[in-house]
Design a protein around this motif. Structure first.
Motif, PDB file in Angstrom:
ATOM      1  N   LYS A  58      96.163  86.476  32.919  1.00 24.95           N
ATOM      2  CA  LYS A  58      96.466  85.922  34.240  1.00 24.95           C
ATOM      3  C   LYS A  58      95.282  86.090  35.181  1.00 24.95           C
ATOM      4  O   LYS A  58      94.930  85.169  35.943  1.00 24.95           O
ATOM      5  CB  LYS A  58      97.707  86.613  34.806  1.00 24.95           C
ATOM      6  N   MET A  93      92.496  83.740  33.985  1.00 28.39           N
ATOM      7  CA  MET A  93      92.821  82.352  34.329  1.00 28.39           C
ATOM      8  C   MET A  93      92.738  82.131  35.836  1.00 28.39           C
ATOM      9  O   MET A  93      92.367  81.038  36.286  1.00 28.39           O
ATOM     10  CB  MET A  93      94.227  82.002  33.830  1.00 28.39           C
ATOM     11  N   PHE A 127      90.652  79.281  37.457  1.00 30.00           N
ATOM     12  CA  PHE A 127      91.168  78.301  38.426  1.00 30.00           C
ATOM     13  C   PHE A 127      90.247  78.211  39.639  1.00 30.00           C
ATOM     14  O   PHE A 127      89.944  77.111  40.128  1.00 30.00           O
ATOM     15  CB  PHE A 127      92.573  78.691  38.879  1.00 30.00           C
ATOM     16  N   TRP A 184      87.123  76.423  38.656  1.00 28.34           N
ATOM     17  CA  TRP A 184      87.380  74.985  38.522  1.00 28.34           C
ATOM     18  C   TRP A 184      87.378  74.303  39.881  1.00 28.34           C
ATOM     19  O   TRP A 184      86.754  73.251  40.061  1.00 28.34           O
ATOM     20  CB  TRP A 184      88.722  74.765  37.840  1.00 28.34           C
ATOM     21  N   GLN A 240      89.653  66.857  35.512  1.00 26.85           N
ATOM     22  CA  GLN A 240      90.883  67.191  34.802  1.00 26.85           C
ATOM     23  C   GLN A 240      90.697  67.127  33.295  1.00 26.85           C
ATOM     24  O   GLN A 240      91.364  67.852  32.547  1.00 26.85           O
ATOM     25  CB  GLN A 240      92.003  66.219  35.234  1.00 26.85           C
ATOM     26  N   ARG A 286      89.799  70.417  31.954  1.00 21.58           N
ATOM     27  CA  ARG A 286      90.816  71.456  32.119  1.00 21.58           C
ATOM     28  C   ARG A 286      91.949  71.328  31.103  1.00 21.58           C
ATOM     29  O   ARG A 286      92.746  72.256  30.951  1.00 21.58           O
ATOM     30  CB  ARG A 286      91.418  71.384  33.523  1.00 21.58           C
ATOM     31  N   PHE A 312      92.790  73.948  28.297  1.00 21.65           N
ATOM     32  CA  PHE A 312      93.423  75.203  28.683  1.00 21.65           C
ATOM     33  C   PHE A 312      94.759  74.956  29.381  1.00 21.65           C
ATOM     34  O   PHE A 312      95.273  75.842  30.065  1.00 21.65           O
ATOM     35  CB  PHE A 312      92.511  76.001  29.614  1.00 21.65           C
ATOM     36  N   GLU A 313      95.296  73.750  29.177  1.00 21.46           N
ATOM     37  CA  GLU A 313      96.562  73.416  29.834  1.00 21.46           C
ATOM     38  C   GLU A 313      97.701  74.302  29.323  1.00 21.46           C
ATOM     39  O   GLU A 313      98.573  74.723  30.076  1.00 21.46           O
ATOM     40  CB  GLU A 313      96.882  71.945  29.593  1.00 21.46           C
ATOM     41  N   SER A 336      97.350  77.616  30.908  1.00 22.05           N
ATOM     42  CA  SER A 336      97.655  77.493  32.334  1.00 22.05           C
ATOM     43  C   SER A 336      99.156  77.488  32.574  1.00 22.05           C
ATOM     44  O   SER A 336      99.647  78.096  33.527  1.00 22.05           O
ATOM     45  CB  SER A 336      97.039  76.205  32.888  1.00 22.05           C
ATOM     46  N   ARG A 387     101.736  80.767  34.477  1.00 20.48           N
ATOM     47  CA  ARG A 387     102.582  80.457  35.635  1.00 20.48           C
ATOM     48  C   ARG A 387     104.047  80.791  35.378  1.00 20.48           C
ATOM     49  O   ARG A 387     104.862  80.666  36.282  1.00 20.48           O
ATOM     50  CB  ARG A 387     102.455  78.975  36.002  1.00 20.48           C
ATOM     51  N   VAL A 444      89.166  82.195  26.855  1.00 18.11           N
ATOM     52  CA  VAL A 444      89.215  81.994  28.308  1.00 18.11           C
ATOM     53  C   VAL A 444      88.102  82.783  28.989  1.00 18.11           C
ATOM     54  O   VAL A 444      87.447  82.301  29.921  1.00 18.11           O
ATOM     55  CB  VAL A 444      90.591  82.405  28.854  1.00 18.11           C
TER      56      VAL A 444
END
Length: 596
Positions: free
Chosen positions: A258, A261, A265, A268, A275, A278, A281-282, A285, A289, A309
């Motif tokens: 977390k 990432m 984020f 990014w 996009q 990205r 790593f969807e 991600s 969350r 990551v």
């Protein structure tokens, strides 16, 4: 079939045979010439030998009778013992029913099948006890983990006694066996639940499941079925400890992923990563969350995933270092734009010129400078939120000022009533503008109150483009008051001029030309129009926050509506039903169609 002779006939026949043999023996003795004394001695010996034979036979018969009796007694005792051991309360005994009417052999023939039947029952019952006891010992060993003391404690009350083979005892064994079977089933289900949870956690963490459960007990991950699954307390405790250990590792890895990432984020967003880059790593991600306990995707918290990551973050950090100056300039521009929109003075310590000089000189780390700008941006956003209500009121006030200027220009236009259809539209507009202008004093007073309340709460001055808003509003009120007085003087002068013109006409009989009157109105009697953006504003100019901004920084805030870029919608200005709707602080013109 030969007939059995009776004892009487057998004795008679024996006597006859003995007499015949005795006569034959006497005849032989006569032939030999034995003496009478010798004959008597030999007859005595013969009689003694016959008596000994009879006595021996009697003794043998007595011994046989005693043995038969003893056998019967022993069998009866064994029957009683077997009945007691098997718990047989009552059984039909032919011996007792016909005790005096049967011989010993007959009695023996009666009790022998009975004792053999009881012996068979005992053997079968004994096999049942042995089988159940073996199952109990096996299950007790599985539950106790073949712990000697614990296993002995579980089997302490189950000692096999051959003298107690009753159905009641057998039921006790069976009840204990069922209890152990239920406990084994419960333990086995619990072990399977624990093993499944370990399997799920190992899948999420990317850890070898077989090696993990083998650390608890090898039987939990066997390749053959020779060894049963261990369900002892030690195994259950070991699985619980392993689950807790894996959950702790999952929590640590989840927080680590977390955090990584979160950094990714930020990078990014900072680097404006498209996009498309990205997408890879969807999956990660989405996981970070969600809640930790909801994570079930295999290998999502594996060390390989975290390393991927982390490597991406390191790559972006290297790229960020090379673009840090560009990023600082970009964020500083965003800060200035935000300050311009919120009418807050930006911090000059991170201005574009100073930031560029500091980065080029190498005296300041660009990351620290960028972080400082980020802090200022967040601070401006927080302050803008608390200033929003006052800023909205300022916009409404400025819109009213715009309407006031338009109305003033409209009143000075002599062709305003002869413009056809546009004249009618402008007339309606003027009516609404007068309503709005009438509200300006209350707008200003309420805005001052709100601003002072905000300053009391925040313990600092409310600055609008660097100038205290209360000062702007007070100056505006003063200037507006002076302008009202000037307009009043203008109206008085106009009345005096009209009076003089009427007197001159009555004396000389002539009327000045309208051109001359218009010249007087335009050159001498028209009140000054408020100038908002001039550099040399007089005391009669109405000063607004925008005119203050233009005085302080030429060209910095040139927009007419900073926070509301859309054009003014005069139709949306609310109407009032009061009788003062058509009145203005300027008054109606004598030649207006609305003039009574």
């Amino acid at each position: 079939m030969l007939e059995i002779e009776s004892p009487t006939s057998l004795c008679f026949r024996s006597n006859t045979t003995c007499n015949t043999l005795l006569r034959e023996l006497q005849k032989i003795w006569v032939d030999i010439g034995e003496s009478d004394a010798e004959k008597d001695r030999m007859l005595m010996e013969l009689e003694m030998e016959c008596l000994q034979i009879y006595r021996r036979k009697v003794d043998e018969a007595a011994n046989s009778k005693a043995k038969l009796h003893q056998s019967i007694v022993s069998i009866e005792a064994e029957i009683a013992s077997l009945m007691a051991a098997l718990g047989v309360l009552n059984i039909h005994s032919p011996i007792k029913a016909e005790k005096g009417s049967k011989s010993l052999k007959e009695k023996l023939d009666v009790v022998t099948p009975l004792v053999e039947d009881l012996r068979l029952q005992k053997d079968e019952r004994m096999k049942q006890f042995v089988d159940i006891k073996a199952q109990i010992e096996k299950m007790s060993g599985e539950i106790s983990g073949y712990n000697g003391q614990l296993n002995k404690a579980m089997l302490g009350s189950l000692t096999l006694d051959e003298q107690d083979l009753t159905l009641r005892k057998l039921n006790e064994y069976q009840t204990h066996l069922r209890s152990l079977q239920k406990e084994k089933s419960d333990r086995l289900n619990k072990v399977l639940d624990y093993v499944n949870e370990v399997h799920s956690l190992c899948g999420v963490l990317g850890v070898d499941f077989g090696q993990t459960v083998s650390e608890v007990h090898p039987s939990l991950h066997r390749t053959d079925h020779e060894q049963s699954t261990n369900i002892s307390d030690d195994t259950l405790d070991g699985l619980q400890h392993m689950i807790q250990k894996l959950k702790t590792e999952r929590r640590v890895r989840f927080q680590k992923l977390k955090d990584v990432m979160g950094s990714l984020f930020e990078l990014w967003d900072l680097m404006d990563t498209p996009q498309e880059e990205r997408v890879k790593f969807e999956r990660v991600s989405f996981v970070v969350r969600s809640y930790e306990s909801d994570i079930t995707e295999p290998n999502i918290l594996s060390t390989e995933t975290i390393e991927q990551v982390t490597a991406e973050v390191d790559c972006f950090n290297k790229l960020k270092s090379s673009r840090m100056k560009e990023l600082v300039m970009k964020r500083r521009t965003e800060l200035e734009n935000l300050c311009r929109l919120t009418h807050i003075e930006p911090d000059t310590s991170t201005s574009l010129e100073k930031s560029t000089a500091l980065i080029d000189s190498g005296l300041v780390d660009p990351s620290e400078l960028l972080a400082n700008i980020e802090v200022h941006i967040n601070k401006i956003k927080e302050e803008a939120h608390s200033r929003k209500e006052i800023i909205d009121r300022i916009d409404r006030w400025l819109s009213a000022c715009e309407e006031e200027n338009w109305l003033e220009e409209y009143n000075q236009d002599e062709t305003r009533y002869s413009a056809g259809r546009d004249g009618h539209v402008n007339l309606k507009h003027a009516e609404r503008a007068r309503i709005t202008v009438n509200k300006i004093p209350s707008m200003v007073d309420n805005l001052i109150k709100k601003t002072l309340l905000w300053e009391d709460e925040t313990q600092k001055s409310f600055l609008y483009d660097g100038v205290r808003l209360v000062s702007i509003l007070e100056d505006y009120k003063l200037t507006r008051k002076q302008q009202e007085e000037e307009k009043k003087r203008y109206r008085d002068q106009k009345k005096m001029q009209d009076l003089l013109l009427k007197r001159r006409e009555s004396i000389y009989g002539s009327r000045p030309s309208p051109r001359r009157i218009n010249s007087v109105k335009k050159d001498a009697l028209v009140p000054p129009t408020p100038r908002r953006n001039s550099a040399g504003a007089t005391n009669t100019d109405i000063m607004t926050p925008r005119s203050y901004s233009s005085h302080r920084q030429n060209g910095y805030f040139k927009e007419v509506r900073r926070l509301s870029p859309a054009p003014l919608n005069f139709v949306a200005i609310p109407k009032e039903d009061s009788a003062s709707t058509y009145n203005s602080v300027y008054g109606s013109e004598p030649d207006s169609p609305l003039y009574n």
